[in-house]
Design an enzyme around this catalytic site. Structure first.
Site, PDB file in Angstrom:
ATOM      1  N   LYS A  13       4.163  36.411  55.225  1.00  0.00           N
ATOM      2  CA  LYS A  13       3.697  37.090  53.999  1.00  0.00           C
ATOM      3  C   LYS A  13       4.751  38.086  53.556  1.00  0.00           C
ATOM      4  CE  LYS A  13      -0.451  36.877  52.266  1.00  0.00           C
ATOM      5  NZ  LYS A  13      -0.930  35.592  51.743  1.00  0.00           N
ATOM      6  N   THR A  59      -0.776  33.019  56.542  1.00  0.00           N
ATOM      7  CA  THR A  59      -0.069  34.185  55.996  1.00  0.00           C
ATOM      8  C   THR A  59      -1.068  35.290  55.677  1.00  0.00           C
ATOM      9  OG1 THR A  59      -0.073  33.520  53.669  1.00  0.00           O
ATOM     10  CG2 THR A  59       1.708  32.647  55.037  1.00  0.00           C
ATOM     11  N   PHE A 161      42.856  54.977  41.973  1.00  0.00           N
ATOM     12  CA  PHE A 161      43.122  53.617  42.460  1.00  0.00           C
ATOM     13  C   PHE A 161      44.528  53.228  42.008  1.00  0.00           C
ATOM     14  CE2 PHE A 161      42.562  48.873  42.330  1.00  0.00           C
ATOM     15  CZ  PHE A 161      42.431  48.727  43.705  1.00  0.00           C
ATOM     16  N   ARG A 178      39.704  58.606  37.852  1.00  0.00           N
ATOM     17  CA  ARG A 178      38.786  57.670  37.192  1.00  0.00           C
ATOM     18  C   ARG A 178      37.355  58.047  37.522  1.00  0.00           C
ATOM     19  NH1 ARG A 178      38.725  52.069  40.891  1.00  0.00           N
ATOM     20  NH2 ARG A 178      38.259  53.129  42.845  1.00  0.00           N
ATOM     21  N   VAL A 229      37.351  52.193  46.805  1.00  0.00           N
ATOM     22  CA  VAL A 229      36.007  51.973  47.351  1.00  0.00           C
ATOM     23  C   VAL A 229      36.135  51.559  48.821  1.00  0.00           C
ATOM     24  CG1 VAL A 229      33.930  50.551  47.184  1.00  0.00           C
ATOM     25  CG2 VAL A 229      35.078  51.325  45.099  1.00  0.00           C
ATOM     26  N   GLN A 230      37.133  50.712  49.116  1.00  0.00           N
ATOM     27  CA  GLN A 230      37.312  50.217  50.486  1.00  0.00           C
ATOM     28  C   GLN A 230      37.492  51.375  51.476  1.00  0.00           C
ATOM     29  OE1 GLN A 230      38.603  48.821  47.716  1.00  0.00           O
ATOM     30  NE2 GLN A 230      39.113  46.653  48.002  1.00  0.00           N
ATOM     31  N   HIS A 258      31.946  49.735  36.703  1.00  0.00           N
ATOM     32  CA  HIS A 258      33.072  50.258  35.931  1.00  0.00           C
ATOM     33  C   HIS A 258      32.625  51.030  34.679  1.00  0.00           C
ATOM     34  CE1 HIS A 258      35.424  47.745  38.548  1.00  0.00           C
ATOM     35  NE2 HIS A 258      34.858  46.639  38.094  1.00  0.00           N
TER      36      HIS A 258
HETATM   37  O1  LIG Z   1      38.325  50.836  44.624  1.00  0.00           O
HETATM   38  C1  LIG Z   1      38.700  49.760  44.101  1.00  0.00           C
HETATM   39  N1  LIG Z   1      38.942  48.691  44.888  1.00  0.00           N
HETATM   40  C2  LIG Z   1      39.360  47.481  44.379  1.00  0.00           C
HETATM   41  O2  LIG Z   1      39.579  46.501  45.135  1.00  0.00           O
HETATM   42  C3  LIG Z   1      39.509  47.406  42.985  1.00  0.00           C
HETATM   43  N2  LIG Z   1      39.886  46.390  42.150  1.00  0.00           N
HETATM   44  C4  LIG Z   1      39.837  46.873  40.890  1.00  0.00           C
HETATM   45  O3  LIG Z   1      40.110  46.192  39.865  1.00  0.00           O
HETATM   46  N3  LIG Z   1      39.468  48.174  40.879  1.00  0.00           N
HETATM   47  C5  LIG Z   1      39.247  48.527  42.186  1.00  0.00           C
HETATM   48  N4  LIG Z   1      38.832  49.684  42.754  1.00  0.00           N
END
Ligand SMILES: O=c1[nH]c(=O)c2[nH]c(=O)[nH]c2[nH]1
Length: 303
Positions: A13, A59, A161, A178, A229-230, A258
Site C-alpha cells: 500500500k 494491501t 563556476f 552567479r 555544485v559538485q 538556472h
Molecule cells: O556547478 C556547476 N556544475 C556544473 O557541472 C555546471 N555545468 C554548467 O553548465 N553549470 C554548472 N555549474
C-alpha cells in the site's frame, strides 16, 4: 508451455496518510504527520502466475497494520517506527521474506506565541520532507536510509563556476559571481542493524542526525563560497560523515536551477549584465542535475 516467468514482484500500500498525537499530562502535545508505503516480497509468485490469492496479505491489511502499530508504538523517530513495521511483516507471515517501508514525514513546527512555545499549535515552516527507507529481511537484519527531500534554497551571490573544460561546443562563459539555487535531496545510509531492539536502543541518533544534516546543508550552502555544485555537495557529505559515525555513506542529488541574466541594452542602453545584473529570468528547464555518493574510507589495514 508458457514462455514467461515472474522475475520480480513486490506489492503493498502506498500513500497511507497517518497523523498521531502524543499528549502529556501537563497539556503539552506532540504531533507527527507522515505518509507511509509498505511493499512485501516473498513466496507470492502464484498470486501472479496462478491467480491464487492465498499468499496475499491484502494491501488493505497492510494499511490497517500501519494504523494499529502506530497506535501501539511510538512513531517518532520515524526510523524506529519503520523498522517496527517492517519487522512485523516478516515476523508475522512466514512466506514474506522482505518488507520495504518508506516514510515521508511532513514538517510541523511548534508555534512560538507571545514568545513561548505553544503546547498544541504548529505551523508548516518548510515544505521539505524527512524521508526514511527501511528494508527488513528475514535472517539478515534491518537496513535504514534516512534523508531530506525538497529543501529549496537560493543564494544571490557567493557562487562561482569557472575553469571548466572548454572546446568547440562550449558557449557558457566563466563566472565568478552567479545565482545558485537548488532543491536538496539527500540521504544517509546507516550501518546494518541486527534487529528492532538495536534500532530501539540507538534511536536517539536519528533525530539528532536529521537536524544536523539539515543544518549542515543550510549552513554550508549559505557560508561557503561555492566553486561548483559538485564541490559544495561533496563538502556537505564530508561533514555529515564526520558528525554521524554510524553512517556508511551519504548521497546528494542537486538540480542546478538556472537564473539567466537578461541583456536589456536594446532598451536605451540599460545595463543589466555582469556587475550591473539585477533582473534575471528564472529557468524552469532544462536544469543541471548533479549526483554523488560519498562513502567512509575503510581504515587502512595494519601490516
Ligand atoms: O556547478 C556547476 N556544475 C556544473 O557541472 C555546471 N555545468 C554548467 O553548465 N553549470 C554548472 N555549474
Amino acid at each position: 508451455m508458457s514462455q514467461s516467468q515472474l522475475s520480480y514482484a513486490r506489492y503493498g500500500k502506498d500513500n497511507v496518510r497517518l497523523f498521531k498525537v502524543r499528549r502529556e499530562e501537563n497539556g503539552m502535545q506532540h504531533i507527527t504527520e507522515m505518509t507511509v508505503c509498505t511493499l512485501l516480497e516473498g513466496d507470492i509468485e502464484e498470486s501472479y502466475t496462478k491467480a491464487d490469492n492465498s499468499p496475499v496479505v491484502a494491501t488493505d491489511t497492510q494499511k490497517q497494520t500501519v494504523y494499529v502499530l502506530a497506535k501501539q508504538n511510538p512513531v517518532d523517530p520515524p526510523e524506529l517506527f519503520a523498522a517496527i513495521l517492517g519487522q512485523h511483516f516478516v515476523d508475522t507471515y512466514s512466506h514474506i521474506h522482505v518488507a520495504h517501508v518508506k516514510i515521508v514525514v511532513h514538517r510541523w513546527s511548534r508555534m512560538i506565541v507571545d514568545g513561548e512555545a505553544h503546547p498544541h499549535s504548529f505551523l508548516r515552516d518548510g515544505t521539505d520532507k524527512r524521508t526514511i527507507e527501511v528494508v527488513a529481511r528475514r535472517g539478515s537484519g534491518i537496513t535504514i536510509k534516512s534523508g531530506i527531500d525538497g529543501l529549496l534554497v537560493l543564494k544571490s551571490t557567493g557562487s562561482a563556476f569557472y575553469g571548466f573544460h572548454r572546446d568547440e561546443y562550449t558557449r557558457l562563459p566563466e563566472t565568478w559571481d552567479r545565482i545558485l539555487s537548488t532543491e536538496v535531496q539527500n540521504s544517509w545510509q546507516w550501518k546494518q542493524f541486527r534487529d528492532v531492539e538495536q534500532v530501539r536502543k540507538e534511536q536517539d541518533k536519528f533525530n539528532k542526525c536529521y537536524e544536523a544534516a539539515r543544518q549542515i546543508t543550510i549552513d554550508t550552502f549559505a557560508k561557503e563560497n561555492s566553486p561548483s555544485v559538485q564541490a559544495t555537495m561533496y563538502n556537505m557529505c564530508d561533514q555529515i560523515l564526520a558528525i554521524a559515525p554510524d553512517t556508511t555513506d551519504i548521497e546528494y542529488t542537486l538540480p542546478n536551477k538556472h537564473y539567466f541574466e537578461i541583456d536589456l541594452s536594446w532598451f536605451k542602453g540599460l545595463k543589466n549584465n555582469g556587475k550591473d545584473a539585477e533582473v534575471y529570468a528564472p529557468q524552469s528547464d532544462p536544469n543541471g542535475l548533479i549526483h554523488c555518493r560519498v562513502s567512509r574510507k575503510e581504515p587502512k589495514a595494519k601490516l
